[in-house]
Enzyme design. Structure first.
Site, PDB file in Angstrom:
ATOM      1  CG  ASP A  46      -0.341   0.030   2.528  1.00 38.24           C
ATOM      2  OD1 ASP A  46       0.898  -0.134   2.605  1.00 38.24           O
ATOM      3  OD2 ASP A  46      -1.060   0.211   3.536  1.00 38.24           O
ATOM      4  CB  SER A  47       4.595   1.691  -0.033  1.00 36.32           C
ATOM      5  OG  SER A  47       4.842   0.543  -0.817  1.00 36.32           O
ATOM      6  CG  ASP A  85       0.406  -4.148   2.062  1.00 38.08           C
ATOM      7  OD1 ASP A  85       0.194  -4.901   3.032  1.00 38.08           O
ATOM      8  OD2 ASP A  85       1.081  -3.099   2.141  1.00 38.08           O
ATOM      9  CE  LYS A 115       3.282  -5.961   3.737  1.00 37.39           C
ATOM     10  NZ  LYS A 115       2.721  -4.952   4.640  1.00 37.39           N
ATOM     11  CD  GLU A 117       0.998  -1.693   7.999  1.00 35.17           C
ATOM     12  OE1 GLU A 117       0.734  -0.969   8.984  1.00 35.17           O
ATOM     13  OE2 GLU A 117       1.428  -1.248   6.928  1.00 35.17           O
ATOM     14  CD  GLU A 184       8.496  -0.933   7.557  1.00 36.68           C
ATOM     15  OE1 GLU A 184       7.449  -1.549   7.270  1.00 36.68           O
ATOM     16  OE2 GLU A 184       8.763   0.202   7.131  1.00 36.68           O
TER      17      GLU A 184
HETATM   18  O1  KIV Z   1       3.379  -1.084   1.627  1.00 34.06           O
HETATM   19  C1  KIV Z   1       4.527  -1.509   1.685  1.00 34.06           C
HETATM   20  O2  KIV Z   1       5.332  -1.386   0.747  1.00 34.06           O
HETATM   21  C2  KIV Z   1       4.926  -2.173   2.906  1.00 34.06           C
HETATM   22  C3  KIV Z   1       6.374  -2.128   3.227  1.00 34.06           C
HETATM   23  C4  KIV Z   1       6.670  -0.900   3.993  1.00 34.06           C
HETATM   24  C5  KIV Z   1       6.790  -3.321   3.974  1.00 34.06           C
HETATM   25  O3  KIV Z   1       4.109  -2.629   3.636  1.00 34.06           O
END
Ligand code: KIV
Length: 284
Positions: A46-47, A85, A115, A117, A184
């Site tokens: 989600d970056s 994500d 994934k 968090e 992280e």
């Molecule tokens: O969104 C992302 O790229 C991530 C990384 C910071 C691990 O979750």
């Protein structure tokens, strides 16, 4: 072309002490470059909100954004393990909401894993998704979606008390049935301890070397994201400079008449040049 890796390959790589290579990608061209480079896994993080959409955090990113970018990445890297994500708001409400949104990643974007968090606080979410048959990767330590409550993008587990929280999170992620864990921005001692303690693969972004593989954000490592570069990033290219220089050179060429050149032009059919000129003359 290398064969696409799956969960068992990653388990074996951990057993054999082989490092997994992992980067983020958000679109078709970047994904195809990653696959051509023989990288093992892609995270459509989600970056993408900060790297490709210009937000100043990951919070505004939606399920629609994530699914659409995952689809583009899948098209660009059909033979690479792709992880979606889960964005903020897609799993916070309930286990049912988490399962429903996770299912969308697999059905609509054909990802290999997802994934989310958190550790202890999302244990029941991970369990619900894993029980529903999905490959789930945990993400603990610095978790960007909670950067507000964590006091900004700050390293975690730097003292014994906060390290204990990170360890408890790691244990919760494994207990819940995740197939892998990402840590992280924590100290290498803690990363190494967690990688040894857990039987699932443990990967690091900013957690130092001693674990089962490394992740970097593509925009950071190729010098495309310019707002800031975290301490843990090694920069391998300066793509922003290369692209900006190409645009400047193009603008200069257009302004000075160097572009387009003869070689960039289509020619009138051979033998019809005179007829062509006469036709144009009719309109003068
Ligand atoms: O969104 C992302 O790229 C991530 C990384 C910071 C691990 O979750």
């Amino acid at each position: 072309m290398a064969k696409k890796k799956g969960r068992l390959d990653f388990v074996n790589m951990k057993k054999n002490g082989e490092q997994v290579t992992w980067v983020t990608a958000y679109d078709f061209p970047m994904a195809s470059f990653v696959e051509a480079a023989g990288i093992d896994m892609i995270l459509v993080g989600d970056s993408l909100g900060m790297i490709t959409l210009g937000y100043d955090s990951t919070i505004p990113v939606t399920m629609e954004d994530c699914i659409s970018h995952c689809k583009a990445v899948r098209r660009g890297a059909p033979n690479t393990f792709v992880m979606g994500d889960m964005p903020f708001g897609s799993y916070q409400k309930s286990d049912e909401q988490a399962v429903e949104n996770a299912v969308r990643f697999f059905k609509e974007a054909n990802v290999d894993a997802i994934k989310l968090e958190g550790g202890v606080r999302v244990e029941s979410r991970i369990k619900a998704m894993a029980d529903a048959g999905m490959l789930v990767c945990g993400h603990i330590g610095l978790t960007p979606q909670s950067s507000g409550p964590l006091g900004g993008f700050k390293a975690q587990g730097l003292d014994p008390e906060s390290a204990r929280y990170v360890i408890e999170d790691a244990l919760a992620v494994e207990r819940a049935g995740a197939y892998a864990l990402l840590v992280e921005a924590i100290p290498p001692e803690l990363t190494q301890f967690i990688a040894k303690k857990l039987s699932i693969p443990v990967y690091s972004i900013g957690g130092g070397g001693p674990c089962d593989g490394q992740l970097l954000i593509c925009g950071d490592m190729i010098g495309m994201f310019q707002a800031f570069t975290p301490k843990f990033v090694k920069v391998y290219a300066n793509v922003a400079e290369t692209i900006t220089n190409a645009f400047k050179e193009y603008a200069d060429d257009v302004r000075t008449g160097k572009f387009p050149g003869e070689e960039h032009c289509y020619r009138v059919r051979k033998g019809m040049e005179e007829e062509y000129a006469a036709m144009l003359k009719e309109y003068e």
